[in-house]
Design an enzyme around this catalytic site. Structure first.
Site, PDB file in Angstrom:
ATOM      1  N   LYS A 161      40.116  68.169  -3.798  1.00 48.35           N
ATOM      2  CA  LYS A 161      40.710  67.947  -2.473  1.00 48.35           C
ATOM      3  C   LYS A 161      41.670  66.772  -2.577  1.00 48.35           C
ATOM      4  CE  LYS A 161      40.317  69.750   1.678  1.00 48.35           C
ATOM      5  NZ  LYS A 161      40.004  71.145   2.000  1.00 48.35           N
TER       6      LYS A 161
ATOM      7  N   GLY B 248      38.861  73.925  18.722  1.00 48.86           N
ATOM      8  CA  GLY B 248      40.105  73.903  17.956  1.00 48.86           C
ATOM      9  C   GLY B 248      40.978  75.068  18.375  1.00 48.86           C
TER      10      GLY B 248
ATOM     11  N   ASN C  21      45.078  76.870  12.874  1.00 48.89           N
ATOM     12  CA  ASN C  21      45.140  78.059  12.024  1.00 48.89           C
ATOM     13  C   ASN C  21      43.823  78.828  11.998  1.00 48.89           C
ATOM     14  OD1 ASN C  21      44.446  78.983   8.990  1.00 48.89           O
ATOM     15  ND2 ASN C  21      46.530  79.572   9.529  1.00 48.89           N
TER      16      ASN C  21
HETATM   17  P1  NAD Z   1      44.868  72.839  12.134  1.00 51.25           P
HETATM   18  O1  NAD Z   1      45.478  71.504  11.926  1.00 51.25           O
HETATM   19  O2  NAD Z   1      45.716  74.059  12.069  1.00 51.25           O
HETATM   20  O3  NAD Z   1      44.104  72.892  13.545  1.00 51.25           O
HETATM   21  C1  NAD Z   1      43.167  71.933  13.944  1.00 51.25           C
HETATM   22  C2  NAD Z   1      42.866  72.185  15.401  1.00 51.25           C
HETATM   23  O4  NAD Z   1      41.816  71.303  15.814  1.00 51.25           O
HETATM   24  C3  NAD Z   1      44.051  71.893  16.335  1.00 51.25           C
HETATM   25  O5  NAD Z   1      44.064  72.835  17.379  1.00 51.25           O
HETATM   26  C4  NAD Z   1      43.730  70.509  16.889  1.00 51.25           C
HETATM   27  O6  NAD Z   1      44.320  70.288  18.163  1.00 51.25           O
HETATM   28  C5  NAD Z   1      42.221  70.624  16.988  1.00 51.25           C
HETATM   29  N1  NAD Z   1      41.533  69.329  17.024  1.00 51.25           N
HETATM   30  C6  NAD Z   1      41.736  68.244  16.257  1.00 51.25           C
HETATM   31  N2  NAD Z   1      40.876  67.277  16.612  1.00 51.25           N
HETATM   32  C7  NAD Z   1      40.130  67.775  17.618  1.00 51.25           C
HETATM   33  C8  NAD Z   1      39.058  67.268  18.388  1.00 51.25           C
HETATM   34  N3  NAD Z   1      38.595  66.047  18.215  1.00 51.25           N
HETATM   35  N4  NAD Z   1      38.530  68.079  19.334  1.00 51.25           N
HETATM   36  C9  NAD Z   1      39.001  69.339  19.545  1.00 51.25           C
HETATM   37  N5  NAD Z   1      39.997  69.874  18.831  1.00 51.25           N
HETATM   38  C10 NAD Z   1      40.545  69.098  17.877  1.00 51.25           C
HETATM   39  O7  NAD Z   1      43.654  72.916  11.078  1.00 51.25           O
HETATM   40  P2  NAD Z   1      42.976  74.205  10.487  1.00 51.25           P
HETATM   41  O8  NAD Z   1      43.691  74.588   9.253  1.00 51.25           O
HETATM   42  O9  NAD Z   1      42.758  75.202  11.562  1.00 51.25           O
HETATM   43  O10 NAD Z   1      41.574  73.597  10.005  1.00 51.25           O
HETATM   44  C11 NAD Z   1      40.496  73.396  10.899  1.00 51.25           C
HETATM   45  C12 NAD Z   1      39.238  73.102  10.100  1.00 51.25           C
HETATM   46  O11 NAD Z   1      38.990  74.178   9.209  1.00 51.25           O
HETATM   47  C13 NAD Z   1      39.269  71.857   9.230  1.00 51.25           C
HETATM   48  O12 NAD Z   1      37.962  71.323   9.152  1.00 51.25           O
HETATM   49  C14 NAD Z   1      39.682  72.383   7.869  1.00 51.25           C
HETATM   50  O13 NAD Z   1      39.273  71.536   6.808  1.00 51.25           O
HETATM   51  C15 NAD Z   1      38.909  73.680   7.873  1.00 51.25           C
HETATM   52  N6  NAD Z   1      39.424  74.700   6.955  1.00 51.25           N
HETATM   53  C16 NAD Z   1      40.697  75.131   7.029  1.00 51.25           C
HETATM   54  C17 NAD Z   1      41.120  76.128   6.160  1.00 51.25           C
HETATM   55  C18 NAD Z   1      42.501  76.733   6.241  1.00 51.25           C
HETATM   56  O14 NAD Z   1      42.777  77.667   5.498  1.00 51.25           O
HETATM   57  N7  NAD Z   1      43.369  76.283   7.149  1.00 51.25           N
HETATM   58  C19 NAD Z   1      40.249  76.627   5.189  1.00 51.25           C
HETATM   59  C20 NAD Z   1      38.942  76.175   5.161  1.00 51.25           C
HETATM   60  C21 NAD Z   1      38.547  75.208   6.055  1.00 51.25           C
END
Ligand code: NAD
Length: 428
Positions: A107, A219, A222
């Site tokens: 990471k 959230g 993505n």
């Molecule tokens: P992103 O940045 O696209 O979206 C994050 C979302 O969470 C946004 O809508 C943001 O407004 C919201 N958010 C942030 N802080 C918040 C809070 N305190 N309360 C409520 N909402 C909040 O990120 P993502 O890619 O969707 O990733 C989300 C989670 O999934 C993370 O933990 C990431 O590590 C994990 N993840 C992502 C992927 C991927 O492929 N994108 C893969 C595995 C795990």
């Protein structure tokens, strides 16, 4: 990352210690796996648009690469810490292992806030990150990808810098690139879809039809959006989502009891997943406090924002109706909260299983890049479904046979595979 007292690495190590006890690992095996094998900390000097120079701190942590090259995203976040990166790298090792793909766990991150950086400053940070770590990453060493607040454009700038330095085309260096520039079709959807594929299988086991269920999601980025897309296709109804409001520096939940409309909410959401609350009100959404998503009267809860969201202090707010907790985010549930939840009847699909779809598709992206032959979207999503379904069923069968919780079962399967690879290589 979002609370000074919370240390995700502590959580990750405690989870590992518990798995190590279940597997009766010896001391050397524990010592090897409870810490990353390698980590890099560096400074990235950036000339800002106003001519000043600012130094950003960057990290790359390789937790374990016994099963294959390290793999994991790069996060841009103002509250990024090395312990967050360590925890996330460890969870990546378990994730690639539980999904049974030939990769390890890594990471990376940069302490920065893209909300307050121009496009060109972000590009310089991406290129600067690669320049500092170029010797220690690569298609056969460690393959980065996007994560919170990084996107396909960031990946392409990083690839371009890497290829410029190496003097050759190496599209397998990084995944999550734009389609047409070495990206895989289906990668954008993969994590969210993967979450809902595991939910679909869990519902089947419980003999519940998706169309008879409702869900609440934390959230709207993505992972959340594509989880909602597939869940809607399955016939389910999402009644609440939440997002971070950068202006107010707090989060809000957005509820519509008849079901949210994904397209209309997407139109009023910024590129960081922040929903415009006044426009949401105009569209008939109730705007509630940030933690309201957790207390909704629903069958399925999906935390898909950040770690440390389900804690001992808010688990009692979870409705008795909730049957499935599918962890879209990494580390959303603390160990204390997990112990409380396990005493109830909620079927937990642990993070590194539920959200493995992203890394599975990243693996497909790397395979396609190395072959220079790109598959159609249906083919990618079909292969994703097969991988996620078999990973889910392996964990759930193991949990049932051994009368243990889903998280313990997922840990035992994945840690066992990694420790076996370390033994086979003669490391322990
Ligand atoms: P992103 O940045 O696209 O979206 C994050 C979302 O969470 C946004 O809508 C943001 O407004 C919201 N958010 C942030 N802080 C918040 C809070 N305190 N309360 C409520 N909402 C909040 O990120 P993502 O890619 O969707 O990733 C989300 C989670 O999934 C993370 O933990 C990431 O590590 C994990 N993840 C992502 C992927 C991927 O492929 N994108 C893969 C595995 C795990």
């Amino acid at each position: 990352m979002n609370e000074k007292t919370y240390n995700p690495f502590d959580t990750a190590q405690k989870q590992f210690d518990h798995a190590a006890d279940l597997l009766e690992l010896n001391q050397a095996e524990r010592d090897l796996l409870r810490n990353p094998v390698r980590e890099y900390h560096f400074s990235i000097p950036i000339r800002m648009d106003d001519g000043s120079v600012k130094i950003f701190r960057g990290f790359r942590v390789q937790h374990n690469d016994a099963r294959g090259p390290a793999k994991g995203g790069i996060r841009f976040h103002p509250m990024e810490t090395i312990d967050t990166v360590r925890a996330l790298s460890m969870w990546m090792t378990w994730k690639t292992s539980v999904a049974d793909i030939p990769l390890g766990g890594g990471k990376g991150g940069v302490i920065c806030d893209p909300h307050h950086l121009s496009k060109s400053e972000q590009e310089h940070i991406c290129r600067g990150w690669v320049r500092q770590i170029v010797k220690n990453v690569g298609p056969n060493i460690d393959i980065p990808a996007p994560d919170v607040m990084t996107n396909p454009q960031h990946m392409l700038w990083m690839l371009d810098e890497y290829e410029l330095i190496c003097g050759e085309k190496l599209p397998g260096f990084i995944t999550g690139k734009p389609v047409g520039m070495g990206g895989s079709r289906g990668r954008t959807e993969a994590t969210g879809y993967g979450v809902m594929i595991t939910v679909r299988e869990a519902l089947k086991e419980q003999k519940i039809k998706p169309e008879n269920t409702v869900a609440s999601i934390q959230g709207f980025g993505n992972v959340a959006k594509y989880a909602i897309e597939l869940y809607h296709k399955m016939g389910g109804r999402v009644i609440c989502v939440s997002s971070w409001d950068e202006e107010d520096k707090t989060s809000y939940s957005f509820r519509k009891k008849d079901g949210i409309d994904l397209d209309e909410l997407t139109k009023i959401t910024d590129s960081f997943g922040g929903i415009d609350k006044s426009k949401a009100r105009d569209l008939g959404y109730e705007v509630l406090p940030g933690d309201a998503w957790i207390e909704q009267d629903v069958d399925i809860l999906v935390p898909a924002a950040l770690e440390n969201q389900i804690r001992a202090d808010n688990t009692e707010k979870i409705s008795k109706r909730v049957k499935i907790l599918a962890e879209g985010a990494n580390g959303p549930t603390t160990r204390e909260a997990d112990e409380i939840i396990q005493k109830g009847n909620i079927h937990v699909i642990p993070d590194f299983l539920a959200n493995a779809g992203g890394v599975v598709c990243s693996y497909f992206e790397q395979v396609q890049c190395n072959m220079n032959y790109f598959w159609e979207k249906d083919e990618v999503l079909g292969k994703l479904d097969m991988k996620m379904t078999s990973a889910y069923l392996a964990v759930s069968d193991f949990a049932r046979t051994n009368k243990m919780g889903m998280r313990d079962a997922a840990y035992v399967i994945s840690v066992n595979r990694v420790v076996q690879a370390c033994r086979d290589r003669g490391w322990v």
